[in-house]
Design a protein around this motif. Structure first.
Motif, PDB file in Angstrom:
ATOM      1  N   ASN A 160       0.756  -1.171  -0.087  1.00 51.21           N
ATOM      2  CA  ASN A 160      -0.384  -0.091   0.268  1.00 51.21           C
ATOM      3  C   ASN A 160       0.890   1.183   0.331  1.00 51.21           C
ATOM      4  O   ASN A 160       0.972   2.400   0.562  1.00 51.21           O
ATOM      5  CB  ASN A 160      -0.539   0.123   0.893  1.00 51.21           C
ATOM      6  CG  ASN A 160      -1.789  -1.015   1.570  1.00 51.21           C
ATOM      7  OD1 ASN A 160      -2.024  -1.610   0.301  1.00 51.21           O
ATOM      8  ND2 ASN A 160      -2.026  -1.474   2.379  1.00 51.21           N
ATOM      9  N   LYS A 161       1.448   1.782  -0.969  1.00 55.24           N
ATOM     10  CA  LYS A 161       2.976   2.525  -0.867  1.00 55.24           C
ATOM     11  C   LYS A 161       3.144   2.570   0.267  1.00 55.24           C
ATOM     12  O   LYS A 161       4.143   3.929   0.485  1.00 55.24           O
ATOM     13  CB  LYS A 161       1.473   3.793  -1.468  1.00 55.24           C
ATOM     14  CG  LYS A 161       1.032   3.471  -3.162  1.00 55.24           C
ATOM     15  CD  LYS A 161       0.531   4.736  -3.179  1.00 55.24           C
ATOM     16  CE  LYS A 161      -0.207   4.309  -4.565  1.00 55.24           C
ATOM     17  NZ  LYS A 161      -0.622   6.450  -5.252  1.00 55.24           N
ATOM     18  N   LYS A 162       4.006   1.840   1.132  1.00 56.95           N
ATOM     19  CA  LYS A 162       4.918   1.540   2.071  1.00 56.95           C
ATOM     20  C   LYS A 162       5.793   0.595   2.099  1.00 56.95           C
ATOM     21  O   LYS A 162       5.282  -0.551   1.789  1.00 56.95           O
ATOM     22  CB  LYS A 162       3.733   2.108   3.457  1.00 56.95           C
ATOM     23  CG  LYS A 162       3.025   2.935   3.603  1.00 56.95           C
ATOM     24  CD  LYS A 162       2.596   3.162   5.020  1.00 56.95           C
ATOM     25  CE  LYS A 162       1.715   4.349   5.745  1.00 56.95           C
ATOM     26  NZ  LYS A 162       0.683   4.161   6.686  1.00 56.95           N
ATOM     27  N   ILE A 163       7.156   1.007   2.409  1.00 48.33           N
ATOM     28  CA  ILE A 163       8.027  -0.414   2.082  1.00 48.33           C
ATOM     29  C   ILE A 163       8.614  -1.011   3.401  1.00 48.33           C
ATOM     30  O   ILE A 163       8.437  -0.440   5.311  1.00 48.33           O
ATOM     31  CB  ILE A 163       9.488   0.312   1.752  1.00 48.33           C
ATOM     32  CG1 ILE A 163       9.218   1.547   0.676  1.00 48.33           C
ATOM     33  CG2 ILE A 163      10.436  -0.655   2.076  1.00 48.33           C
ATOM     34  CD1 ILE A 163       9.286   0.587  -0.078  1.00 48.33           C
ATOM     35  N   LEU A 164       8.328  -2.269   3.367  1.00 48.69           N
ATOM     36  CA  LEU A 164       8.410  -3.103   4.572  1.00 48.69           C
ATOM     37  C   LEU A 164       9.586  -3.941   4.578  1.00 48.69           C
ATOM     38  O   LEU A 164      10.057  -4.069   3.439  1.00 48.69           O
ATOM     39  CB  LEU A 164       7.924  -4.221   4.214  1.00 48.69           C
ATOM     40  CG  LEU A 164       5.925  -4.075   4.519  1.00 48.69           C
ATOM     41  CD1 LEU A 164       5.218  -5.182   4.652  1.00 48.69           C
ATOM     42  CD2 LEU A 164       5.612  -3.248   6.105  1.00 48.69           C
ATOM     43  N   HIS A 165      10.076  -3.684   5.644  1.00 46.36           N
ATOM     44  CA  HIS A 165      11.996  -4.732   6.039  1.00 46.36           C
ATOM     45  C   HIS A 165      11.483  -5.442   6.638  1.00 46.36           C
ATOM     46  O   HIS A 165      11.246  -5.646   7.346  1.00 46.36           O
ATOM     47  CB  HIS A 165      12.962  -3.319   6.379  1.00 46.36           C
ATOM     48  CG  HIS A 165      13.271  -2.201   5.449  1.00 46.36           C
ATOM     49  ND1 HIS A 165      13.765  -2.470   4.331  1.00 46.36           N
ATOM     50  CD2 HIS A 165      12.724  -0.979   5.785  1.00 46.36           C
ATOM     51  CE1 HIS A 165      14.202  -0.605   3.918  1.00 46.36           C
ATOM     52  NE2 HIS A 165      13.141   0.295   4.833  1.00 46.36           N
ATOM     53  N   THR A 166      12.540  -6.881   5.981  1.00 44.83           N
ATOM     54  CA  THR A 166      12.410  -8.187   6.367  1.00 44.83           C
ATOM     55  C   THR A 166      12.922  -8.020   8.196  1.00 44.83           C
ATOM     56  O   THR A 166      14.556  -7.145   8.132  1.00 44.83           O
ATOM     57  CB  THR A 166      13.240  -9.401   5.417  1.00 44.83           C
ATOM     58  OG1 THR A 166      13.057 -10.106   5.918  1.00 44.83           O
ATOM     59  CG2 THR A 166      14.708  -9.056   5.456  1.00 44.83           C
ATOM     60  N   SER A 167      12.561  -8.896   8.465  1.00 47.90           N
ATOM     61  CA  SER A 167      12.896  -8.685   9.967  1.00 47.90           C
ATOM     62  C   SER A 167      14.083 -10.240  10.317  1.00 47.90           C
ATOM     63  O   SER A 167      15.003 -10.173  11.517  1.00 47.90           O
ATOM     64  CB  SER A 167      12.001  -8.124  11.490  1.00 47.90           C
ATOM     65  OG  SER A 167      11.219  -9.374  11.065  1.00 47.90           O
ATOM     66  N   HIS A 168      13.661 -11.011   9.916  1.00 51.90           N
ATOM     67  CA  HIS A 168      14.030 -12.299  10.397  1.00 51.90           C
ATOM     68  C   HIS A 168      13.414 -13.557   8.682  1.00 51.90           C
ATOM     69  O   HIS A 168      12.976 -12.865   8.652  1.00 51.90           O
ATOM     70  CB  HIS A 168      14.096 -13.332  11.124  1.00 51.90           C
ATOM     71  CG  HIS A 168      12.584 -13.437  11.255  1.00 51.90           C
ATOM     72  ND1 HIS A 168      11.667 -12.442  12.219  1.00 51.90           N
ATOM     73  CD2 HIS A 168      11.813 -14.406  11.408  1.00 51.90           C
ATOM     74  CE1 HIS A 168      10.470 -12.868  12.538  1.00 51.90           C
ATOM     75  NE2 HIS A 168      10.362 -14.513  11.549  1.00 51.90           N
ATOM     76  N   SER A 169      14.460 -15.022   8.463  1.00 56.73           N
ATOM     77  CA  SER A 169      14.661 -14.817   7.057  1.00 56.73           C
ATOM     78  C   SER A 169      15.186 -16.551   7.849  1.00 56.73           C
ATOM     79  O   SER A 169      15.688 -16.370   8.206  1.00 56.73           O
ATOM     80  CB  SER A 169      15.225 -14.484   5.955  1.00 56.73           C
ATOM     81  OG  SER A 169      16.778 -14.138   6.698  1.00 56.73           O
ATOM     82  N   CYS A 170      14.922 -17.763   6.718  1.00 53.32           N
ATOM     83  CA  CYS A 170      15.252 -19.170   7.212  1.00 53.32           C
ATOM     84  C   CYS A 170      15.195 -19.150   5.729  1.00 53.32           C
ATOM     85  O   CYS A 170      14.318 -18.661   4.395  1.00 53.32           O
ATOM     86  CB  CYS A 170      14.655 -19.758   8.310  1.00 53.32           C
ATOM     87  SG  CYS A 170      12.838 -19.973   8.386  1.00 53.32           S
ATOM     88  N   SER A 171      16.011 -20.928   5.465  1.00 50.51           N
ATOM     89  CA  SER A 171      15.527 -20.962   3.739  1.00 50.51           C
ATOM     90  C   SER A 171      16.369 -22.291   3.735  1.00 50.51           C
ATOM     91  O   SER A 171      16.522 -23.657   5.108  1.00 50.51           O
ATOM     92  CB  SER A 171      16.531 -20.306   3.270  1.00 50.51           C
ATOM     93  OG  SER A 171      18.146 -20.741   3.224  1.00 50.51           O
ATOM     94  N   VAL A 172      15.426 -23.537   3.193  1.00 54.69           N
ATOM     95  CA  VAL A 172      15.480 -24.782   3.121  1.00 54.69           C
ATOM     96  C   VAL A 172      15.822 -25.297   1.092  1.00 54.69           C
ATOM     97  O   VAL A 172      15.712 -24.038   1.065  1.00 54.69           O
ATOM     98  CB  VAL A 172      14.415 -25.895   3.117  1.00 54.69           C
ATOM     99  CG1 VAL A 172      14.279 -25.758   4.751  1.00 54.69           C
ATOM    100  CG2 VAL A 172      13.234 -25.120   2.560  1.00 54.69           C
ATOM    101  N   CYS A 173      16.834 -26.551   1.150  1.00 53.73           N
ATOM    102  CA  CYS A 173      17.291 -25.958  -0.118  1.00 53.73           C
ATOM    103  C   CYS A 173      16.802 -28.528  -0.382  1.00 53.73           C
ATOM    104  O   CYS A 173      17.293 -28.679   0.438  1.00 53.73           O
ATOM    105  CB  CYS A 173      18.982 -26.385  -0.197  1.00 53.73           C
ATOM    106  SG  CYS A 173      19.584 -26.897  -1.230  1.00 53.73           S
ATOM    107  N   PHE A 174      16.233 -28.130  -1.382  1.00 55.89           N
ATOM    108  CA  PHE A 174      16.063 -29.376  -2.303  1.00 55.89           C
ATOM    109  C   PHE A 174      17.106 -29.480  -3.050  1.00 55.89           C
ATOM    110  O   PHE A 174      17.459 -29.099  -4.326  1.00 55.89           O
ATOM    111  CB  PHE A 174      14.759 -29.448  -2.597  1.00 55.89           C
ATOM    112  CG  PHE A 174      14.488 -30.783  -3.699  1.00 55.89           C
ATOM    113  CD1 PHE A 174      14.837 -31.822  -3.016  1.00 55.89           C
ATOM    114  CD2 PHE A 174      13.807 -30.029  -4.775  1.00 55.89           C
ATOM    115  CE1 PHE A 174      14.188 -33.239  -4.052  1.00 55.89           C
ATOM    116  CE2 PHE A 174      13.933 -31.813  -5.774  1.00 55.89           C
ATOM    117  CZ  PHE A 174      13.735 -32.713  -6.011  1.00 55.89           C
ATOM    118  N   ASN A 175      18.750 -30.643  -3.362  1.00 55.23           N
ATOM    119  CA  ASN A 175      18.852 -30.725  -3.867  1.00 55.23           C
ATOM    120  C   ASN A 175      18.866 -32.453  -4.677  1.00 55.23           C
ATOM    121  O   ASN A 175      18.753 -33.352  -4.179  1.00 55.23           O
ATOM    122  CB  ASN A 175      20.359 -30.906  -3.488  1.00 55.23           C
ATOM    123  CG  ASN A 175      21.718 -31.294  -4.460  1.00 55.23           C
ATOM    124  OD1 ASN A 175      20.843 -31.254  -5.101  1.00 55.23           O
ATOM    125  ND2 ASN A 175      22.494 -31.063  -4.070  1.00 55.23           N
TER     126      ASN A 175
END
Length: 354
Positions: free
Chosen positions: A125-140
């Motif tokens: 809605n025209k306002k910037i949001l910044h990430t506070s935390h993240s994680c990831s998984v990988c499929f190989n």
């Protein structure tokens, strides 16, 4: 990253077990959560786009009490993964980055098709949001693993991702900028790559006035490094606050200019890791080398090696300083330096989601 590929699974077993009820929490990750928050409301968007040489899939976003959660699914060509494994002779999941030199690790990070460092931003809605935390998984799909990958299986199954490809699923959480959960009217995603460390040439200099010419790996432009000062220095032992370790104190300091100045940042490292601290036992006269895998001690920049300091004179010429690794005795030979370029390969891009 301790292992070359974390969280890999066998493609033949990726979607055999039925998935439990799907829930996504703002404070959690792929493996659960530890708060009393309610699960987010799933908003299906089914968006796809291409960026940084990859195809991306965003099946849904999740509106939670404290913010918005988004899963970014990066599709990876299986042949690229296989070529990477063959080049570096990686045939099991047990290879560690510690098996390789620092320079090799940088090159592997650069070439690893399952590794992309980026920063996502949302505009809600025209306002910037910044990430506070993240994680990831990988499929190989190139590795057959016996470890439990039930959570990765669940994600692959829930999003119906094609197991003929490799996948890296990044989950990012973005706190609301308002006190109440807003109604989502417009939503866009901006992807920005983080700087990559690109190994450059090695060189040695002997005295003030020596110079070294090198070429930038992206622009191809030639640059000349000129030495202004090159001198041995010592750190006073009082700066090391340890009763059980004896640290090396001798190093070489090099101040230099670069003409013309590169647009991107660059760092100069000592190719030698330096001497490890000594572990002192019963009395100060009895000393044994540390048996642990101690990192070299650097004057500036932490355990990853020395980092340049930049000074600007009145003539607007930048004077940089690089420091070698530490040794117990003054260096008798010239330091072998290693240039590392910090570059961004891909332009940032914005994609409309809602």
């Amino acid at each position: 990253m301790d292992k070359i590929f974390k969280n890999t699974i066998d493609m033949t077993t990726a979607i055999q077990a039925p998935s439990p009820k799907w829930k996504v929490y703002f404070t959690g990750n792929f493996w659960g959560h530890h708060t009393k928050d309610h699960a987010g409301i799933e908003i299906k968007i089914d968006k796809q786009f291409d960026w940084a040489g990859y195809h991306w899939v965003i099946p849904a976003v999740y509106s939670c009490g404290r913010g918005l959660v988004i899963d970014l699914c990066m599709q990876v060509n299986t042949e690229k993964i296989r070529s990477f494994l063959q080049k570096w002779q990686l045939n099991t999941e047990d290879h560690s980055y510690n098996d390789f030199t620092r320079e090799q690790q940088m090159q592997m990070e650069l070439e690893n098709p399952l590794c992309l460092n980026f920063i996502p931003h949302l505009e809600l809605n025209k306002k910037i949001l910044h990430t506070s935390h993240s994680c990831s998984v990988c499929f190989n799909p190139c590795f057959s693993s016996k470890i439990d990958m039930s959570e990765t299986n669940k994600i692959i199954s829930h999003y119906e991702l094609d197991t003929a490809f490799g996948w890296v699923i990044y989950r990012n959480a973005f706190p609301w900028t308002t006190k109440r959960r807003p109604e989502i009217q417009t939503l866009s995603l901006t992807m920005k790559q983080r700087q990559n460390q690109v190994p450059g040439p090695h060189f040695k200099v002997h005295q003030k006035g020596d110079f070294f010419t090198f070429y930038h790996p992206v622009s191809g432009q030639s640059h000349t490094l000129t030495v202004h000062e090159l001198e041995p220095q010592t750190i006073p032992r009082k700066h090391f606050n340890s009763d059980c370790l004896l640290y090396p104190t001798h190093f070489t300091s090099m101040s230099y200019t670069i003409s013309p100045e590169p647009v991107e940042n660059m760092t100069i490292f000592d190719c030698d890791d330096g001497d490890k601290p000594l572990k002192m036992i019963s009395d100060e006269a009895s000393r044994l080398p540390m048996t642990e895998n101690a990192s070299c001690i650097s004057i500036i920049g932490g355990s990853d090696g020395p980092t340049s300091i930049v000074f600007t004179s009145d003539s607007h010429v930048k004077l940089h300083t690089a420091c070698s690794s530490l040794h117990f005795k003054p260096l008798q030979n010239d330091v072998e330096w290693h240039i590392v370029f910090n570059i961004i390969q891909f332009d940032e891009a914005t994609f409309s989601l809602i």
